[in-house]
Write a protein that holds these residues in place. Structure first.
Motif, PDB file in Angstrom:
ATOM      1  N   VAL A 193       2.498  14.241   0.015  1.00  0.00           N
ATOM      2  CA  VAL A 193       3.781  13.540   0.051  1.00  0.00           C
ATOM      3  C   VAL A 193       4.221  13.310   1.485  1.00  0.00           C
ATOM      4  CG1 VAL A 193       6.210  13.629  -0.641  1.00  0.00           C
ATOM      5  CG2 VAL A 193       4.441  14.348  -2.219  1.00  0.00           C
ATOM      6  N   SER A 194       3.927  14.227   2.377  1.00  0.00           N
ATOM      7  CA  SER A 194       4.247  14.042   3.785  1.00  0.00           C
ATOM      8  C   SER A 194       3.479  12.855   4.360  1.00  0.00           C
ATOM      9  CB  SER A 194       3.918  15.316   4.564  1.00  0.00           C
ATOM     10  OG  SER A 194       4.234  15.166   5.918  1.00  0.00           O
ATOM     11  N   ALA A 195       2.204  12.755   4.026  1.00  0.00           N
ATOM     12  CA  ALA A 195       1.393  11.622   4.494  1.00  0.00           C
ATOM     13  C   ALA A 195       1.922  10.305   3.921  1.00  0.00           C
ATOM     14  CB  ALA A 195      -0.071  11.827   4.100  1.00  0.00           C
ATOM     15  N   ILE A 196       2.349  10.320   2.669  1.00  0.00           N
ATOM     16  CA  ILE A 196       2.905   9.110   2.052  1.00  0.00           C
ATOM     17  C   ILE A 196       4.210   8.728   2.736  1.00  0.00           C
ATOM     18  CG2 ILE A 196       3.928   8.192  -0.074  1.00  0.00           C
ATOM     19  CD1 ILE A 196       1.759   9.871  -1.587  1.00  0.00           C
ATOM     20  N   ASN A 197       5.047   9.710   3.041  1.00  0.00           N
ATOM     21  CA  ASN A 197       6.294   9.431   3.760  1.00  0.00           C
ATOM     22  C   ASN A 197       6.014   8.785   5.117  1.00  0.00           C
ATOM     23  OD1 ASN A 197       9.153  10.161   2.895  1.00  0.00           O
ATOM     24  ND2 ASN A 197       7.976  11.851   2.025  1.00  0.00           N
ATOM     25  N   LYS A 198       5.029   9.305   5.821  1.00  0.00           N
ATOM     26  CA  LYS A 198       4.662   8.722   7.122  1.00  0.00           C
ATOM     27  C   LYS A 198       4.142   7.297   6.951  1.00  0.00           C
ATOM     28  CE  LYS A 198       3.725  13.105   9.376  1.00  0.00           C
ATOM     29  NZ  LYS A 198       2.714  14.045   9.876  1.00  0.00           N
ATOM     30  N   GLN A 199       3.345   7.076   5.920  1.00  0.00           N
ATOM     31  CA  GLN A 199       2.824   5.735   5.629  1.00  0.00           C
ATOM     32  C   GLN A 199       3.979   4.779   5.338  1.00  0.00           C
ATOM     33  OE1 GLN A 199       0.242   5.664   2.189  1.00  0.00           O
ATOM     34  NE2 GLN A 199      -0.284   3.506   2.458  1.00  0.00           N
ATOM     35  N   MET A 200       4.951   5.248   4.581  1.00  0.00           N
ATOM     36  CA  MET A 200       6.114   4.414   4.254  1.00  0.00           C
ATOM     37  C   MET A 200       6.919   4.096   5.519  1.00  0.00           C
ATOM     38  SD  MET A 200       7.283   6.282   0.729  1.00  0.00           S
ATOM     39  CE  MET A 200       8.172   4.994  -0.127  1.00  0.00           C
ATOM     40  N   ASP A 201       7.154   5.105   6.340  1.00  0.00           N
ATOM     41  CA  ASP A 201       7.899   4.885   7.591  1.00  0.00           C
ATOM     42  C   ASP A 201       7.196   3.874   8.484  1.00  0.00           C
ATOM     43  OD1 ASP A 201       9.913   6.691   6.929  1.00  0.00           O
ATOM     44  OD2 ASP A 201       8.981   8.362   7.996  1.00  0.00           O
ATOM     45  N   SER A 202       5.892   4.010   8.595  1.00  0.00           N
ATOM     46  CA  SER A 202       5.116   3.089   9.425  1.00  0.00           C
ATOM     47  C   SER A 202       5.217   1.664   8.910  1.00  0.00           C
ATOM     48  CB  SER A 202       3.651   3.549   9.453  1.00  0.00           C
ATOM     49  OG  SER A 202       2.857   2.622  10.147  1.00  0.00           O
ATOM     50  N   ALA A 203       5.084   1.494   7.595  1.00  0.00           N
ATOM     51  CA  ALA A 203       5.168   0.165   7.000  1.00  0.00           C
ATOM     52  C   ALA A 203       6.559  -0.444   7.190  1.00  0.00           C
ATOM     53  CB  ALA A 203       4.814   0.224   5.509  1.00  0.00           C
ATOM     54  N   ILE A 204       7.590   0.364   6.991  1.00  0.00           N
ATOM     55  CA  ILE A 204       8.962  -0.110   7.155  1.00  0.00           C
ATOM     56  C   ILE A 204       9.211  -0.512   8.601  1.00  0.00           C
ATOM     57  CG2 ILE A 204      11.385   0.648   7.179  1.00  0.00           C
ATOM     58  CD1 ILE A 204      10.661   2.289   4.601  1.00  0.00           C
ATOM     59  N   ASN A 205       8.797   0.339   9.528  1.00  0.00           N
ATOM     60  CA  ASN A 205       9.010   0.030  10.948  1.00  0.00           C
ATOM     61  C   ASN A 205       8.264  -1.233  11.364  1.00  0.00           C
ATOM     62  OD1 ASN A 205      10.696   2.228  11.346  1.00  0.00           O
ATOM     63  ND2 ASN A 205       9.028   3.572  11.953  1.00  0.00           N
ATOM     64  N   GLU A 206       7.055  -1.398  10.889  1.00  0.00           N
ATOM     65  CA  GLU A 206       6.287  -2.597  11.224  1.00  0.00           C
ATOM     66  C   GLU A 206       6.941  -3.845  10.637  1.00  0.00           C
ATOM     67  OE1 GLU A 206       1.785  -4.427  10.873  1.00  0.00           O
ATOM     68  OE2 GLU A 206       2.062  -2.255  10.806  1.00  0.00           O
ATOM     69  N   ALA A 207       7.402  -3.740   9.385  1.00  0.00           N
ATOM     70  CA  ALA A 207       8.040  -4.884   8.734  1.00  0.00           C
ATOM     71  C   ALA A 207       9.365  -5.240   9.420  1.00  0.00           C
ATOM     72  CB  ALA A 207       8.271  -4.609   7.265  1.00  0.00           C
ATOM     73  N   ARG A 208      10.092  -4.251   9.836  1.00  0.00           N
ATOM     74  CA  ARG A 208      11.368  -4.504  10.520  1.00  0.00           C
ATOM     75  C   ARG A 208      11.147  -5.112  11.906  1.00  0.00           C
ATOM     76  NH1 ARG A 208      14.820   0.839   8.782  1.00  0.00           N
ATOM     77  NH2 ARG A 208      15.637  -0.036   6.855  1.00  0.00           N
ATOM     78  N   GLY A 209       9.990  -4.860  12.463  1.00  0.00           N
ATOM     79  CA  GLY A 209       9.664  -5.416  13.774  1.00  0.00           C
ATOM     80  C   GLY A 209       9.235  -6.859  13.709  1.00  0.00           C
ATOM     81  N   GLN A 210       9.081  -7.395  12.501  1.00  0.00           N
ATOM     82  CA  GLN A 210       8.634  -8.777  12.334  1.00  0.00           C
ATOM     83  C   GLN A 210       9.742  -9.690  12.674  1.00  0.00           C
ATOM     84  OE1 GLN A 210       5.414  -9.556  11.912  1.00  0.00           O
ATOM     85  NE2 GLN A 210       5.123  -7.366  12.043  1.00  0.00           N
ATOM     86  N   SER A 267       0.819  -1.206   0.000  1.00  0.00           N
ATOM     87  CA  SER A 267       0.000   0.000   0.000  1.00  0.00           C
ATOM     88  C   SER A 267       0.858   1.264   0.000  1.00  0.00           C
ATOM     89  CB  SER A 267      -0.929  -0.023   1.219  1.00  0.00           C
ATOM     90  OG  SER A 267      -1.697   1.150   1.267  1.00  0.00           O
ATOM     91  N   ALA A 268       1.917   1.267   0.795  1.00  0.00           N
ATOM     92  CA  ALA A 268       2.813   2.426   0.841  1.00  0.00           C
ATOM     93  C   ALA A 268       3.516   2.619  -0.504  1.00  0.00           C
ATOM     94  CB  ALA A 268       3.833   2.254   1.961  1.00  0.00           C
ATOM     95  N   ASP A 269       3.967   1.535  -1.095  1.00  0.00           N
ATOM     96  CA  ASP A 269       4.632   1.577  -2.396  1.00  0.00           C
ATOM     97  C   ASP A 269       3.667   2.100  -3.457  1.00  0.00           C
ATOM     98  OD1 ASP A 269       6.646   1.123  -4.298  1.00  0.00           O
ATOM     99  OD2 ASP A 269       6.081  -0.973  -4.585  1.00  0.00           O
ATOM    100  N   THR A 270       2.465   1.567  -3.466  1.00  0.00           N
ATOM    101  CA  THR A 270       1.451   1.979  -4.431  1.00  0.00           C
ATOM    102  C   THR A 270       1.071   3.442  -4.255  1.00  0.00           C
ATOM    103  OG1 THR A 270       0.593  -0.274  -4.536  1.00  0.00           O
ATOM    104  CG2 THR A 270      -0.885   1.485  -5.270  1.00  0.00           C
ATOM    105  N   ALA A 271       0.962   3.897  -3.007  1.00  0.00           N
ATOM    106  CA  ALA A 271       0.585   5.288  -2.738  1.00  0.00           C
ATOM    107  C   ALA A 271       1.604   6.255  -3.341  1.00  0.00           C
ATOM    108  CB  ALA A 271       0.454   5.524  -1.236  1.00  0.00           C
ATOM    109  N   MET A 272       2.874   5.929  -3.195  1.00  0.00           N
ATOM    110  CA  MET A 272       3.917   6.804  -3.731  1.00  0.00           C
ATOM    111  C   MET A 272       3.827   6.891  -5.250  1.00  0.00           C
ATOM    112  SD  MET A 272       6.301   8.817  -3.178  1.00  0.00           S
ATOM    113  CE  MET A 272       7.455   9.633  -4.238  1.00  0.00           C
ATOM    114  N   PHE A 273       3.691   5.754  -5.906  1.00  0.00           N
ATOM    115  CA  PHE A 273       3.664   5.770  -7.366  1.00  0.00           C
ATOM    116  C   PHE A 273       2.338   6.308  -7.908  1.00  0.00           C
ATOM    117  CE2 PHE A 273       7.360   3.187  -6.595  1.00  0.00           C
ATOM    118  CZ  PHE A 273       8.249   3.822  -7.453  1.00  0.00           C
ATOM    119  N   ALA A 274       1.266   6.160  -7.170  1.00  0.00           N
ATOM    120  CA  ALA A 274      -0.006   6.754  -7.589  1.00  0.00           C
ATOM    121  C   ALA A 274       0.108   8.284  -7.549  1.00  0.00           C
ATOM    122  CB  ALA A 274      -1.140   6.276  -6.680  1.00  0.00           C
TER     123      ALA A 274
END
Length: 142
Positions: A125-142, A90-97
């Motif tokens: 773009v700020s909201a997309i950056n936050k979405q990306m950070d959240s997704a990355i942090n969650e994935a790294r926490g796995q 979703s974060a990846d798609t949001a950026m390219f959309a």
């Protein structure tokens, strides 16, 4: 189909980057000239865009890694990975959309209309950056 999408996304990224760089360059041809609010907003937008683009590789690496784990068992420990993978997608798609929607109409806008447009783009773009950070942090926490 995947390859065509990747090529399209890559070309769109390159065109947007060229557009943003040329827009900044054309607005800053005289370095003695004070920056306008629109110039400052455009610089901020370019900076946020660059930060987001830097995160694309991280998103995709994490997604690939989790997909490999997920395809083996569907879980890591007793955690389902699919929601995390979907958040990365979703974060990846949001950026390219946003990049595909973004057009050169910022250059054609003037005055308050241009400033309002740039402010709205900055918020997106700020909201997309936050979405990306959240997704990355969650994935790294796995």
């Amino acid at each position: 189909l995947f390859l065509i999408r990747q090529i399209t996304v890559t070309l769109t990224s390159i065109l947007l980057l060229v557009f943003l760089v040329s827009a900044c360059h054309s607005n800053n041809t005289n370095s003695n000239q004070p920056k306008t609010l629109a110039d400052s907003l455009n610089d901020q937008l370019l900076s946020l865009h660059e930060k987001a683009m830097d995160k694309i590789g991280i998103l995709r690496t994490l997604k690939d890694s989790l997909n490999k784990t997920d395809s083996a068992s569907g879980k890591l420990g007793n955690k389902n990975l699919q929601p995390v993978i979907e958040k990365l997608n979703s974060a990846d798609t949001a950026m390219f959309a946003w990049m595909q929607k973004k057009s050169s109409d910022t250059i054609n806008r003037t005055g308050d209309e241009r400033i309002d447009h740039l402010k709205a783009e900055l918020q997106q773009v700020s909201a997309i950056n936050k979405q990306m950070d959240s997704a990355i942090n969650e994935a790294r926490g796995q």
